[in-house]
Write a protein that holds these residues in place. Sequence first.
Motif, PDB file in Angstrom:
ATOM      1  N   PHE A  62      47.997  42.136  70.192  1.00  0.00           N
ATOM      2  CA  PHE A  62      47.354  43.188  69.416  1.00  0.00           C
ATOM      3  C   PHE A  62      47.555  44.534  70.117  1.00  0.00           C
ATOM      4  O   PHE A  62      47.392  44.625  71.339  1.00  0.00           O
ATOM      5  CB  PHE A  62      45.851  42.923  69.266  1.00  0.00           C
ATOM      6  CG  PHE A  62      45.531  41.645  68.538  1.00  0.00           C
ATOM      7  CD1 PHE A  62      45.449  41.623  67.149  1.00  0.00           C
ATOM      8  CD2 PHE A  62      45.322  40.465  69.231  1.00  0.00           C
ATOM      9  CE1 PHE A  62      45.152  40.445  66.480  1.00  0.00           C
ATOM     10  CE2 PHE A  62      45.023  39.285  68.573  1.00  0.00           C
ATOM     11  CZ  PHE A  62      44.943  39.278  67.189  1.00  0.00           C
ATOM     12  N   ARG A  63      47.870  45.534  69.336  1.00  0.00           N
ATOM     13  CA  ARG A  63      48.068  46.875  69.912  1.00  0.00           C
ATOM     14  C   ARG A  63      46.704  47.553  70.091  1.00  0.00           C
ATOM     15  O   ARG A  63      46.383  48.566  69.463  1.00  0.00           O
ATOM     16  CB  ARG A  63      48.976  47.706  68.992  1.00  0.00           C
ATOM     17  CG  ARG A  63      49.602  48.917  69.678  1.00  0.00           C
ATOM     18  CD  ARG A  63      50.644  49.551  68.767  1.00  0.00           C
ATOM     19  NE  ARG A  63      51.478  50.493  69.473  1.00  0.00           N
ATOM     20  CZ  ARG A  63      51.292  51.807  69.477  1.00  0.00           C
ATOM     21  NH1 ARG A  63      50.280  52.334  68.798  1.00  0.00           N
ATOM     22  NH2 ARG A  63      52.116  52.606  70.139  1.00  0.00           N
ATOM     23  N   VAL A  64      45.922  46.940  70.951  1.00  0.00           N
ATOM     24  CA  VAL A  64      44.611  47.486  71.276  1.00  0.00           C
ATOM     25  C   VAL A  64      44.261  47.075  72.699  1.00  0.00           C
ATOM     26  O   VAL A  64      44.456  45.936  73.106  1.00  0.00           O
ATOM     27  CB  VAL A  64      43.529  46.999  70.293  1.00  0.00           C
ATOM     28  CG1 VAL A  64      43.492  45.473  70.211  1.00  0.00           C
ATOM     29  CG2 VAL A  64      42.155  47.520  70.677  1.00  0.00           C
ATOM     30  N   GLY A  65      43.779  48.033  73.457  1.00  0.00           N
ATOM     31  CA  GLY A  65      43.366  47.775  74.825  1.00  0.00           C
ATOM     32  C   GLY A  65      42.264  48.735  75.213  1.00  0.00           C
ATOM     33  O   GLY A  65      41.539  49.265  74.356  1.00  0.00           O
ATOM     34  N   THR A 264      37.911  46.760  63.515  1.00  0.00           N
ATOM     35  CA  THR A 264      38.721  47.978  63.422  1.00  0.00           C
ATOM     36  C   THR A 264      40.124  47.770  63.966  1.00  0.00           C
ATOM     37  O   THR A 264      41.116  48.166  63.333  1.00  0.00           O
ATOM     38  CB  THR A 264      38.035  49.127  64.184  1.00  0.00           C
ATOM     39  OG1 THR A 264      36.749  49.374  63.611  1.00  0.00           O
ATOM     40  CG2 THR A 264      38.875  50.403  64.111  1.00  0.00           C
ATOM     41  N   PHE A 265      40.226  47.158  65.134  1.00  0.00           N
ATOM     42  CA  PHE A 265      41.509  47.144  65.846  1.00  0.00           C
ATOM     43  C   PHE A 265      42.260  45.807  65.817  1.00  0.00           C
ATOM     44  O   PHE A 265      43.471  45.782  65.985  1.00  0.00           O
ATOM     45  CB  PHE A 265      41.304  47.590  67.298  1.00  0.00           C
ATOM     46  CG  PHE A 265      40.877  49.020  67.427  1.00  0.00           C
ATOM     47  CD1 PHE A 265      41.776  50.050  67.211  1.00  0.00           C
ATOM     48  CD2 PHE A 265      39.567  49.338  67.733  1.00  0.00           C
ATOM     49  CE1 PHE A 265      41.388  51.373  67.323  1.00  0.00           C
ATOM     50  CE2 PHE A 265      39.164  50.661  67.853  1.00  0.00           C
ATOM     51  CZ  PHE A 265      40.070  51.683  67.640  1.00  0.00           C
ATOM     52  N   TYR A 266      41.563  44.680  65.615  1.00  0.00           N
ATOM     53  CA  TYR A 266      42.253  43.402  65.493  1.00  0.00           C
ATOM     54  C   TYR A 266      42.707  43.244  64.032  1.00  0.00           C
ATOM     55  O   TYR A 266      42.376  42.268  63.367  1.00  0.00           O
ATOM     56  CB  TYR A 266      41.319  42.259  65.879  1.00  0.00           C
ATOM     57  CG  TYR A 266      41.250  41.958  67.360  1.00  0.00           C
ATOM     58  CD1 TYR A 266      41.690  40.737  67.871  1.00  0.00           C
ATOM     59  CD2 TYR A 266      40.723  42.876  68.262  1.00  0.00           C
ATOM     60  CE1 TYR A 266      41.601  40.443  69.222  1.00  0.00           C
ATOM     61  CE2 TYR A 266      40.627  42.601  69.615  1.00  0.00           C
ATOM     62  CZ  TYR A 266      41.071  41.389  70.086  1.00  0.00           C
ATOM     63  OH  TYR A 266      40.986  41.104  71.432  1.00  0.00           O
ATOM     64  N   SER A 267      43.441  44.204  63.558  1.00  0.00           N
ATOM     65  CA  SER A 267      43.849  44.243  62.162  1.00  0.00           C
ATOM     66  C   SER A 267      45.316  43.848  62.030  1.00  0.00           C
ATOM     67  O   SER A 267      46.082  43.928  63.007  1.00  0.00           O
ATOM     68  CB  SER A 267      43.634  45.644  61.595  1.00  0.00           C
ATOM     69  OG  SER A 267      44.471  46.569  62.254  1.00  0.00           O
ATOM     70  N   PRO A 268      45.730  43.405  60.847  1.00  0.00           N
ATOM     71  CA  PRO A 268      47.128  42.994  60.665  1.00  0.00           C
ATOM     72  C   PRO A 268      48.142  44.059  61.084  1.00  0.00           C
ATOM     73  O   PRO A 268      49.177  43.722  61.668  1.00  0.00           O
ATOM     74  CB  PRO A 268      47.197  42.703  59.160  1.00  0.00           C
ATOM     75  CG  PRO A 268      45.824  42.224  58.822  1.00  0.00           C
ATOM     76  CD  PRO A 268      44.904  43.090  59.649  1.00  0.00           C
ATOM     77  N   GLY A 269      47.857  45.310  60.791  1.00  0.00           N
ATOM     78  CA  GLY A 269      48.799  46.363  61.158  1.00  0.00           C
ATOM     79  C   GLY A 269      48.952  46.559  62.645  1.00  0.00           C
ATOM     80  O   GLY A 269      49.879  47.241  63.098  1.00  0.00           O
ATOM     81  N   PRO A 297      44.337  43.018  54.844  1.00  0.00           N
ATOM     82  CA  PRO A 297      44.811  44.259  55.483  1.00  0.00           C
ATOM     83  C   PRO A 297      43.676  45.274  55.562  1.00  0.00           C
ATOM     84  O   PRO A 297      42.695  45.189  54.816  1.00  0.00           O
ATOM     85  CB  PRO A 297      45.916  44.735  54.538  1.00  0.00           C
ATOM     86  CG  PRO A 297      45.522  44.173  53.210  1.00  0.00           C
ATOM     87  CD  PRO A 297      44.866  42.852  53.487  1.00  0.00           C
ATOM     88  N   GLN A 298      43.812  46.204  56.463  1.00  0.00           N
ATOM     89  CA  GLN A 298      42.818  47.269  56.574  1.00  0.00           C
ATOM     90  C   GLN A 298      43.450  48.506  57.171  1.00  0.00           C
ATOM     91  O   GLN A 298      44.475  48.435  57.845  1.00  0.00           O
ATOM     92  CB  GLN A 298      41.619  46.820  57.415  1.00  0.00           C
ATOM     93  CG  GLN A 298      41.969  46.357  58.810  1.00  0.00           C
ATOM     94  CD  GLN A 298      40.792  45.660  59.465  1.00  0.00           C
ATOM     95  OE1 GLN A 298      40.166  44.779  58.900  1.00  0.00           O
ATOM     96  NE2 GLN A 298      40.488  46.055  60.697  1.00  0.00           N
ATOM     97  N   THR A 299      42.835  49.634  56.893  1.00  0.00           N
ATOM     98  CA  THR A 299      43.363  50.916  57.359  1.00  0.00           C
ATOM     99  C   THR A 299      42.990  51.134  58.816  1.00  0.00           C
ATOM    100  O   THR A 299      41.820  50.998  59.193  1.00  0.00           O
ATOM    101  CB  THR A 299      42.810  52.073  56.509  1.00  0.00           C
ATOM    102  OG1 THR A 299      43.138  51.842  55.142  1.00  0.00           O
ATOM    103  CG2 THR A 299      43.395  53.398  56.968  1.00  0.00           C
ATOM    104  N   LEU A 300      43.972  51.460  59.630  1.00  0.00           N
ATOM    105  CA  LEU A 300      43.729  51.724  61.038  1.00  0.00           C
ATOM    106  C   LEU A 300      43.235  53.154  61.232  1.00  0.00           C
ATOM    107  O   LEU A 300      43.591  54.053  60.467  1.00  0.00           O
ATOM    108  CB  LEU A 300      45.010  51.524  61.843  1.00  0.00           C
ATOM    109  CG  LEU A 300      45.465  50.080  62.042  1.00  0.00           C
ATOM    110  CD1 LEU A 300      46.896  50.044  62.571  1.00  0.00           C
ATOM    111  CD2 LEU A 300      44.531  49.360  63.002  1.00  0.00           C
ATOM    112  N   PRO A 301      42.417  53.391  62.259  1.00  0.00           N
ATOM    113  CA  PRO A 301      42.003  54.764  62.555  1.00  0.00           C
ATOM    114  C   PRO A 301      43.186  55.589  63.033  1.00  0.00           C
ATOM    115  O   PRO A 301      44.227  55.034  63.411  1.00  0.00           O
ATOM    116  CB  PRO A 301      40.957  54.585  63.658  1.00  0.00           C
ATOM    117  CG  PRO A 301      41.285  53.275  64.282  1.00  0.00           C
ATOM    118  CD  PRO A 301      41.844  52.418  63.194  1.00  0.00           C
TER     119      PRO A 301
END
Length: 502
Positions: A62-65, A264-269, A297-301
């Motif tokens: 995931f592109r979140v850290g 918010t961040f563990y989203s498909p995108g 799907p969901q909109t990323l910030p």
Amino acid sequence: MKFRSRIFWGFILALLLFVFYPIQAPALSLEGRVKEFTLKNGIKVLLLERHQSPTLSLYIRFRVGATEENLGMTGTAHLLEHMLFKGTKTLGTKNYAEEEKILIQIDSVGTALDAERAKGEKADKAYLKYLEETLKELQASHKKWVVKDEIELLYSENGGVGFNAMTSADTTTYVVNLPSNRLELWARIESDRILNPVLREFYAERDVVMEERRRSVDSQPERKLLENFLAAAFMAHPYGRPVIGWPSDIQSLDKHSAEQFFRTFYSPGNTVLTVVGDLSPDEALPIIRKYFERIPPQTLPPPLRTVEPEQLGERRLQVVADAQPELIIGFHKPNPRHLDDVVCEVIESLLTSGRTSRLYKRLVEEKRIAAEVSSANGFPGERYPNLFVIFAAPRHPHGAEELEKAIGQELDRLKSELVPEQELKKVKNQIQTEILRKLNSNSKLAYWLSYGQCLFGDWRYFTDRLQSYERVTAEDVRRVAQKYFVARNRTVATLAKASASP
């Protein structure tokens, strides 16, 4: 930390060798081997056939850290990594309908306890004691509904190994290795972990993370030095914050905010699935679609807008502890996609790769003023502009000041003298040889393919990097040293031994 970035960039050649052996010069490309797909919800999928053994390495990145955390919430990404091992509405529970009732009570009491503790000296001590005792009683009652480590047990019973996760400043990754006929088991479990996670045992696990921090950071002087160094080096950017979180933040992280962070961040995108091993893409993709396309799907910030301001002068700090002296020197520099980052990779190898490297020979063997020395390019992350860092420990009776001066002299050599072509070639060969010995597994291939895709948006970044790496010249090394290894761009941290009490 010492070898991560050198391994990363040298990986490219090894990847090509392992996948295409025997190599033919015109065919140095991963095209046609790595199959890439985008699911309807935006999840990116990378599949690589490799039939050396009947196994699969499976990575979800995931592109979140830590960089996504707001002030006051440091440590959230790391805590969530822990929580996703706790299970879902169907895994890790004996009866979720009954369990949920007590979870609601635990959340209510836990929230009230945090709010009362936040009052500090004004907190009602009797009320605090009541809440603490009530929470313990509820947690004890909750245990009867929990099936401990059920996900890990399922993987283990089906031949799984290496079930793990990791959180960095840039990404969060979940990994397991399974027999090749267990792909659907993985898809079912992991999609459920994303769709229906239950953050059970939240407050107990928060205490576990606090203890982890005390054990791995607060009681380790060299880790405290590093933490203080990063906080000084980054004035604005979240790279200056510890991935594990600040103590005051960890102990007050609340479940609602953690769940919101997850949604918010563990989203498909933000998700990359990578499977390497004994597979057929035509058979694997339908299984992956069946389970992972269920995730909405969901909109990323918006992306992070904070840019670290240019450093306008040297920064120095000292950490005092009952420990031997240590030294950290860091310089701000660009992140990958910039040619100068490639050059810094070469400089890292020139300075500290092996016993024939410049700093090792000069400081450890010849002058004998250093007990050890290493360097890292791309620290503490690579998604944003970062640091080139040198780590060193003086050898008694020499001190950090003398060692820093000697390191400065070697950096000045890079600024004033061209690196001999033979030495430059040797360093490149050294990197390639090291990688050829290490990157011979499905797991390593899955790791780096997912890394490139997740951080830079395209696994083809690897081949682009290879071309840039080969173009580095001695003049590039001198130019980069002159540009970045200067006093105004430098942060220096020293670990000093505490003086004896008078």
